[in-house]
Scaffold this active site. Structure first.
Site, PDB file in Angstrom:
ATOM      1  N   LYS A  86       0.868  -1.180   0.000  1.00  0.00           N
ATOM      2  CA  LYS A  86       0.000   0.000   0.000  1.00  0.00           C
ATOM      3  C   LYS A  86       0.904   1.229   0.000  1.00  0.00           C
ATOM      4  O   LYS A  86       1.661   1.445   0.934  1.00  0.00           O
ATOM      5  CB  LYS A  86      -0.919   0.020   1.226  1.00  0.00           C
ATOM      6  CG  LYS A  86      -1.910   1.177   1.219  1.00  0.00           C
ATOM      7  CD  LYS A  86      -2.778   1.161   2.467  1.00  0.00           C
ATOM      8  CE  LYS A  86      -3.896   2.177   2.352  1.00  0.00           C
ATOM      9  NZ  LYS A  86      -3.403   3.560   2.105  1.00  0.00           N
ATOM     10  N   LYS A  98      -7.554  -3.105   2.610  1.00  0.00           N
ATOM     11  CA  LYS A  98      -6.285  -2.567   3.071  1.00  0.00           C
ATOM     12  C   LYS A  98      -5.875  -3.279   4.353  1.00  0.00           C
ATOM     13  O   LYS A  98      -6.711  -3.554   5.216  1.00  0.00           O
ATOM     14  CB  LYS A  98      -6.355  -1.058   3.274  1.00  0.00           C
ATOM     15  CG  LYS A  98      -7.469  -0.555   4.158  1.00  0.00           C
ATOM     16  CD  LYS A  98      -7.520   0.971   4.147  1.00  0.00           C
ATOM     17  CE  LYS A  98      -8.706   1.493   4.940  1.00  0.00           C
ATOM     18  NZ  LYS A  98      -8.806   2.975   4.903  1.00  0.00           N
TER      19      LYS A  98
END
Length: 282
Positions: free
Chosen positions: A51, A199
């Protein structure tokens, strides 16, 4: 009394302004947004990648936009070799360099020196069609571009077990990374928040809107003490931890969205140990 010519002029101006407003609304891209991964969720069929802590960038085939639909004033050379098809990714200057990325991307006068440190980390082809497995294969054929080495296809690997995912998360964070992303291979591109995109972070984060500036006391007397922020469900709380001296002197404006990190929630739904991170970009 207004004559016919003046009325026509006002009518034309109104139409032009309406057209610009409609264009601005249309420019805000419908992007796929992530939910939060929680242990116990199935990893079958997911891809995992880093990420990137940057600014979401959307290339519509002609222009570059932020997540909020604001035009990105990148130098002409940065976008000259991009394909005519849409690209979804992250404008990123490297681990731990979010502030550089933000100031570069938001500048209305692009600096070649600053932009030479930005990479466009592309993770999806929104208009490609097919599921993510299909889109990923197409992305790997499309990139890299010889004349634009700063445009990079985000490396993806199959997810395996929760233990392996946690080990990869720990390794990434120790190297200065923000976390991981999980993308379900069988998913279609949907411009909404859903579990096809997840996420994975060592903490949770969320966004809230600034509704008031609360005065400081003691060492913060005469400047901001905390932000009063409102969550999407209408609940409010004080957010003071994590603010720098500069942010207390020039606090995020009332009405702006800010991102905060936290560790779990109280029974009321309010976050525990909330800490200011940044004003949300775009």
């Amino acid at each position: 009394m207004l004559n016919r010519r003046t009325l026509l002029l006002f009518a034309g101006l109104g139409a032009a302004l309406s057209g610009r407003a409609a264009f601005a609304r249309a420019a805000a891209p419908a992007l796929m947004l992530a939910e939060v991964y929680r242990p116990g969720m199935s990893l079958a069929g997911y891809w995992v990648s880093e990420k990137f802590d940057g600014v979401r960038g959307y290339w519509d085939g002609q222009k570059l936009w932020t997540r909020g639909g604001e035009p990105v004033m990148a130098p002409a050379w940065f976008t000259a070799s991009l394909p005519k098809q849409p690209l979804d990714g992250e404008l990123w200057a490297g681990r731990g360099r979010f502030n550089h990325t933000m100031s570069t991307v938001r500048s209305q006068t692009p600096s070649d020196t600053a932009w030479h440190e930005i990479r466009f980390m592309v993770f999806d082809l929104p208009a490609q069609g097919g599921d993510f497995n299909t889109r990923l294969a197409a992305l790997r054929k499309l990139l890299p571009i010889t004349d634009a080495p700063w445009v990079v296809a985000v490396p993806q690997q199959p997810a395996t077990t929760h233990e392996d995912l946690q080990a990869l998360l720990d390794k990434t964070v120790k190297m200065g990374g923000e976390g991981l992303m999980l993308h379900r291979g069988a998913s279609m591109y949907r411009g909404e928040r859903n579990n096809d995109l997840l996420k994975v972070k060592p903490f949770e984060d969320a966004e809230a809107r600034v509704v008031a500036h609360l005065p400081g006391k003691g060492k913060h007397h005469g400047r901001l003490g905390a932000l009063m922020v409102e969550m999407p469900d209408g609940q409010r709380f004080r957010l003071g931890t994590g603010l720098t001296d500069a942010e207390r002197d020039q606090p995020p404006p009332i009405g702006s969205l800010v991102t905060y990190r936290y560790n779990g929630t109280h029974p009321s739904g309010l976050p525990k140990f909330a800490r200011f991170m940044r004003v949300r970009e775009g």
